[in-house]
Motif scaffolding. Structure first.
Motif, PDB file in Angstrom:
ATOM      1  N   VAL A   1      29.064  31.464  51.239  1.00  0.00           N
ATOM      2  CA  VAL A   1      27.878  32.444  51.564  1.00  0.00           C
ATOM      3  C   VAL A   1      27.832  32.892  53.090  1.00  0.00           C
ATOM      4  O   VAL A   1      27.302  34.050  53.220  1.00  0.00           O
ATOM      5  N   ALA A   2      28.612  32.132  54.013  1.00  0.00           N
ATOM      6  CA  ALA A   2      29.004  32.822  55.460  1.00  0.00           C
ATOM      7  C   ALA A   2      29.883  33.798  55.328  1.00  0.00           C
ATOM      8  O   ALA A   2      29.572  34.882  56.144  1.00  0.00           O
ATOM      9  N   ASN A   3      30.598  33.872  54.475  1.00  0.00           N
ATOM     10  CA  ASN A   3      31.657  35.026  54.133  1.00  0.00           C
ATOM     11  C   ASN A   3      30.740  36.341  53.809  1.00  0.00           C
ATOM     12  O   ASN A   3      30.968  37.504  54.248  1.00  0.00           O
ATOM     13  N   VAL A   4      30.054  36.063  52.947  1.00  0.00           N
ATOM     14  CA  VAL A   4      28.926  37.202  52.488  1.00  0.00           C
ATOM     15  C   VAL A   4      28.122  37.779  53.360  1.00  0.00           C
ATOM     16  O   VAL A   4      27.976  38.935  53.786  1.00  0.00           O
ATOM     17  N   ARG A   5      27.527  36.661  54.235  1.00  0.00           N
ATOM     18  CA  ARG A   5      26.656  37.101  55.436  1.00  0.00           C
ATOM     19  C   ARG A   5      27.517  38.023  56.712  1.00  0.00           C
ATOM     20  O   ARG A   5      27.120  38.993  56.921  1.00  0.00           O
ATOM     21  N   ASP A   6      28.705  37.503  56.726  1.00  0.00           N
ATOM     22  CA  ASP A   6      29.490  38.450  57.827  1.00  0.00           C
ATOM     23  C   ASP A   6      30.032  39.817  57.209  1.00  0.00           C
ATOM     24  O   ASP A   6      30.177  40.514  58.116  1.00  0.00           O
TER      25      ASP A   6
ATOM     26  N   MET B   1      45.376  40.892  56.380  1.00  0.00           N
ATOM     27  CA  MET B   1      43.900  40.448  56.200  1.00  0.00           C
ATOM     28  C   MET B   1      43.117  41.799  55.590  1.00  0.00           C
ATOM     29  O   MET B   1      42.146  41.518  54.785  1.00  0.00           O
ATOM     30  N   ALA B   2      43.491  42.967  56.227  1.00  0.00           N
ATOM     31  CA  ALA B   2      42.850  44.204  55.707  1.00  0.00           C
ATOM     32  C   ALA B   2      43.147  44.331  54.131  1.00  0.00           C
ATOM     33  O   ALA B   2      42.368  44.572  53.436  1.00  0.00           O
ATOM     34  N   GLN B   3      44.466  44.142  53.870  1.00  0.00           N
ATOM     35  CA  GLN B   3      44.748  44.183  52.599  1.00  0.00           C
ATOM     36  C   GLN B   3      44.232  43.139  51.501  1.00  0.00           C
ATOM     37  O   GLN B   3      43.744  43.639  50.587  1.00  0.00           O
ATOM     38  N   ARG B   4      43.874  41.833  52.022  1.00  0.00           N
ATOM     39  CA  ARG B   4      43.561  40.985  51.171  1.00  0.00           C
ATOM     40  C   ARG B   4      41.910  41.075  50.969  1.00  0.00           C
ATOM     41  O   ARG B   4      41.143  40.926  50.147  1.00  0.00           O
ATOM     42  N   GLU B   5      41.460  41.829  52.382  1.00  0.00           N
ATOM     43  CA  GLU B   5      40.000  42.371  51.969  1.00  0.00           C
ATOM     44  C   GLU B   5      39.554  43.350  51.170  1.00  0.00           C
ATOM     45  O   GLU B   5      38.668  43.199  50.398  1.00  0.00           O
TER      46      GLU B   5
ATOM     47  N   ASP C   1      41.238  43.702  48.600  1.00  0.00           N
ATOM     48  CA  ASP C   1      41.646  43.184  47.311  1.00  0.00           C
ATOM     49  C   ASP C   1      40.370  42.320  46.876  1.00  0.00           C
ATOM     50  O   ASP C   1      40.326  41.720  45.729  1.00  0.00           O
ATOM     51  N   GLY C   2      39.388  42.028  47.794  1.00  0.00           N
ATOM     52  CA  GLY C   2      38.198  41.242  47.410  1.00  0.00           C
ATOM     53  C   GLY C   2      38.579  39.700  47.585  1.00  0.00           C
ATOM     54  O   GLY C   2      37.844  38.726  47.111  1.00  0.00           O
ATOM     55  N   GLU C   3      39.479  39.627  48.390  1.00  0.00           N
ATOM     56  CA  GLU C   3      39.900  37.934  48.651  1.00  0.00           C
ATOM     57  C   GLU C   3      39.192  37.450  49.534  1.00  0.00           C
ATOM     58  O   GLU C   3      38.849  38.011  50.729  1.00  0.00           O
ATOM     59  N   PRO C   4      38.879  36.142  49.639  1.00  0.00           N
ATOM     60  CA  PRO C   4      38.080  35.553  50.616  1.00  0.00           C
ATOM     61  C   PRO C   4      38.950  35.134  51.893  1.00  0.00           C
ATOM     62  O   PRO C   4      39.623  34.135  52.125  1.00  0.00           O
ATOM     63  N   VAL C   5      39.155  36.025  52.696  1.00  0.00           N
ATOM     64  CA  VAL C   5      40.105  35.970  53.943  1.00  0.00           C
ATOM     65  C   VAL C   5      39.710  34.681  54.697  1.00  0.00           C
ATOM     66  O   VAL C   5      40.837  33.948  55.099  1.00  0.00           O
ATOM     67  N   ARG C   6      38.534  34.353  54.940  1.00  0.00           N
ATOM     68  CA  ARG C   6      38.268  33.148  55.717  1.00  0.00           C
ATOM     69  C   ARG C   6      38.805  32.017  55.219  1.00  0.00           C
ATOM     70  O   ARG C   6      39.074  31.032  55.837  1.00  0.00           O
ATOM     71  N   GLU C   7      38.408  31.892  53.676  1.00  0.00           N
ATOM     72  CA  GLU C   7      39.059  30.681  53.099  1.00  0.00           C
ATOM     73  C   GLU C   7      40.482  30.679  53.466  1.00  0.00           C
ATOM     74  O   GLU C   7      41.088  29.385  53.551  1.00  0.00           O
ATOM     75  N   HIS C   8      41.193  31.616  53.240  1.00  0.00           N
ATOM     76  CA  HIS C   8      42.703  31.461  53.399  1.00  0.00           C
ATOM     77  C   HIS C   8      43.006  30.997  54.744  1.00  0.00           C
ATOM     78  O   HIS C   8      43.695  30.263  55.092  1.00  0.00           O
ATOM     79  N   LEU C   9      42.321  31.586  55.940  1.00  0.00           N
ATOM     80  CA  LEU C   9      42.417  31.215  57.217  1.00  0.00           C
ATOM     81  C   LEU C   9      42.254  29.658  57.570  1.00  0.00           C
ATOM     82  O   LEU C   9      42.953  29.048  58.520  1.00  0.00           O
ATOM     83  N   ALA C  10      41.292  29.131  56.757  1.00  0.00           N
ATOM     84  CA  ALA C  10      40.871  27.688  56.898  1.00  0.00           C
ATOM     85  C   ALA C  10      41.968  27.010  56.785  1.00  0.00           C
ATOM     86  O   ALA C  10      42.172  25.559  57.200  1.00  0.00           O
TER      87      ALA C  10
ATOM     88  N   PRO D   1      45.956  56.938  44.861  1.00  0.00           N
ATOM     89  CA  PRO D   1      44.624  57.012  45.518  1.00  0.00           C
ATOM     90  C   PRO D   1      43.601  56.534  44.901  1.00  0.00           C
ATOM     91  O   PRO D   1      43.595  56.637  43.432  1.00  0.00           O
ATOM     92  N   LYS D   2      42.586  55.806  45.654  1.00  0.00           N
ATOM     93  CA  LYS D   2      41.481  55.169  44.876  1.00  0.00           C
ATOM     94  C   LYS D   2      40.378  56.473  44.825  1.00  0.00           C
ATOM     95  O   LYS D   2      40.329  57.047  45.768  1.00  0.00           O
ATOM     96  N   SER D   3      39.676  56.480  43.881  1.00  0.00           N
ATOM     97  CA  SER D   3      38.615  57.447  43.440  1.00  0.00           C
ATOM     98  C   SER D   3      37.328  56.559  43.908  1.00  0.00           C
ATOM     99  O   SER D   3      37.265  55.402  43.944  1.00  0.00           O
ATOM    100  N   GLY D   4      36.208  57.464  44.195  1.00  0.00           N
ATOM    101  CA  GLY D   4      34.779  56.661  44.411  1.00  0.00           C
ATOM    102  C   GLY D   4      34.624  56.580  45.801  1.00  0.00           C
ATOM    103  O   GLY D   4      35.339  57.192  46.696  1.00  0.00           O
ATOM    104  N   ARG D   5      33.309  56.140  45.901  1.00  0.00           N
ATOM    105  CA  ARG D   5      32.958  56.281  47.510  1.00  0.00           C
ATOM    106  C   ARG D   5      33.634  54.947  48.236  1.00  0.00           C
ATOM    107  O   ARG D   5      34.021  54.105  47.531  1.00  0.00           O
ATOM    108  N   THR D   6      33.617  55.240  49.220  1.00  0.00           N
ATOM    109  CA  THR D   6      34.327  54.142  50.291  1.00  0.00           C
ATOM    110  C   THR D   6      33.073  52.972  50.278  1.00  0.00           C
ATOM    111  O   THR D   6      31.851  53.100  50.111  1.00  0.00           O
ATOM    112  N   ARG D   7      33.550  51.892  50.700  1.00  0.00           N
ATOM    113  CA  ARG D   7      32.654  50.607  50.723  1.00  0.00           C
ATOM    114  C   ARG D   7      31.872  50.753  51.938  1.00  0.00           C
ATOM    115  O   ARG D   7      32.244  51.262  53.139  1.00  0.00           O
TER     116      ARG D   7
END
Length: 379
Positions: A114-119, A277-281, A283-292, A373-379
């Motif tokens: 949930v802290a990752n979601v918050r951040d 880290m940008a690549q993992r982000e 991809d939807g990966e929990p970067v902070r969990e990896h760093l832990a 190339p990815k389509s759609g709106r940016t996040r």
């Protein structure tokens, strides 16, 4: 009635965005715990044919409140316990404990989620309009002169604003960028020839030396320059705000290892780790969990102190590449020896190696082909 100053309005906006981030984290908590509670109920029905009665709300609040305050981030626990349905949420937790779940193990892990979601919500709220387009450029265009030219141009803020206006009118900006890339690349090469430069410069030593597990799957420019950190981050399309966020994440992931965290961030290879880290982000990966993992597995401490920085970089790279939930030592990414031979400065590439590592103009031959190339709106 006085009109708020710009500073007051900015402060109000920050407070609102922070509150929204915490409330979103509370929503994520509700989801995770609802799933856990459903699993408890399902198992009890399966084993006993019926669900066990919940403890009373008053009993649950009295027994659980202190644990929630101790085991969850303070802003999230405070918001959670201020909710009207907090007694029912406390009942869920106490029921899990009664069923044998160790809350001292579970709640901190839920807190990380949930802290990752918050951040993520807070970072998006603070993101400058141009920053989302830095990400769009990184995710759409391959590393090389065109991407670097866009991000270092004095006209970049206006370019980003134009992209935003086009998107508001329904234009798929990423498709425009992708379609324009090859044409602009040919312009870059023509101008380079006219100025007497090589249209296809050799691979820089930094790009050669970086090849291996540290950069497998990353899109590196041929002329990567790690001696100039600001330029290297720009070449890898990492915005200043992203760099600050990743730096903070590393320091938060290594409590008690402040010196080592600073050493890691100061390392020459830091831009490559930020790119991972940008690549993992993305991809939807929990970067902070990896760093832990850096604080949980401190095998990087073993060895000569003079090589500590190198070991930290390797450990961080390994932590980021391993799948979430995988224990240390379970898996390692292997080096493509054919690709290594193809890019070796001292060994001539074989035909098989050349076939295994196709090269594109403006892209280092040891990098994988850029994704579509990815389509759609940016996040």
């Amino acid at each position: 009635m006085t009109t708020p100053t710009p500073e007051e309005r900015a402060g109000e906006a920050f407070t609102e965005s922070a509150a929204e981030a915490v409330q979103t984290a509370v929503m994520a908590y509700r989801l995770v715990m609802a799933i856990a509670d459903a699993a408890r109920r399902h198992q009890q029905r399966k084993q006993k044919g019926t669900e066990e009665d919940l403890p009373t709300a008053k009993e649950a609040v009295n027994e659980i409140s202190a644990d929630v305050e101790r085991l969850l981030p303070s802003d999230i626990s405070g918001a959670l316990m201020a909710e009207a349905d907090w007694p029912q949420l406390a009942q869920q937790l106490l029921a899990l404990r009664t069923a044998g779940v160790d809350l001292d193990q579970v709640l901190p892990r839920v807190g990380e989620i949930v802290a990752n979601v918050r951040d993520q919500v807070a970072a998006k709220a603070k993101e400058e309009p141009a920053d989302q387009w830095v990400r769009a450029v990184r995710e759409t265009l391959p590393a090389g002169p065109v991407r670097e030219a866009i991000l270092t141009s004095p006209a970049w803020p206006e370019m980003a604003a134009t992209m935003a206006r086009l998107e508001e009118r329904g234009v798929n900006v990423r498709e425009v960028l992708a379609a324009a890339h090859n044409e602009v690349l040919s312009v870059d090469q023509t101008v380079a020839k006219g100025l007497g430069a090589s249209a296809e410069p050799g691979m820089s030593r930094d790009a050669q030396l970086s090849y291996g597990p540290l950069t497998t799957g990353l899109d590196l420019p041929r002329d990567l320059d790690l001696s100039d950190r600001e330029r290297a981050l720009t070449q890898l399309a990492i915005s200043p705000q992203e760099n600050q966020r990743y730096t903070r994440w590393v320091r938060e992931a290594m409590p008690g290892f402040e010196r080592e965290a600073d050493l890691l961030v100061a390392s020459r290879q830091w831009p490559l780790l930020a790119c991972r880290m940008a690549q993992r982000e993305t991809d939807g990966e929990p970067v902070r969990e990896h760093l832990a993992r850096l604080a949980k597995d401190t095998s990087w401490q073993a060895g000569p102190d003079a090589q500590l920085g190198t070991r930290l970089v390797q450990a961080a790279s390994d932590a980021l590449r391993r799948p979430a939930g995988e224990a240390p030592g379970e898996s390692r990414v292997t080096v493509n020896t054919a690709a290594a031979r193809a890019t070796s400065p001292s060994v001539g590439p074989t035909k098989a190696a050349k076939a295994a590592v196709p090269a594109e103009a403006g892209t280092a031959p040891h990098r994988q082909a850029a994704p579509a190339p990815k389509s759609g709106r940016t996040r």
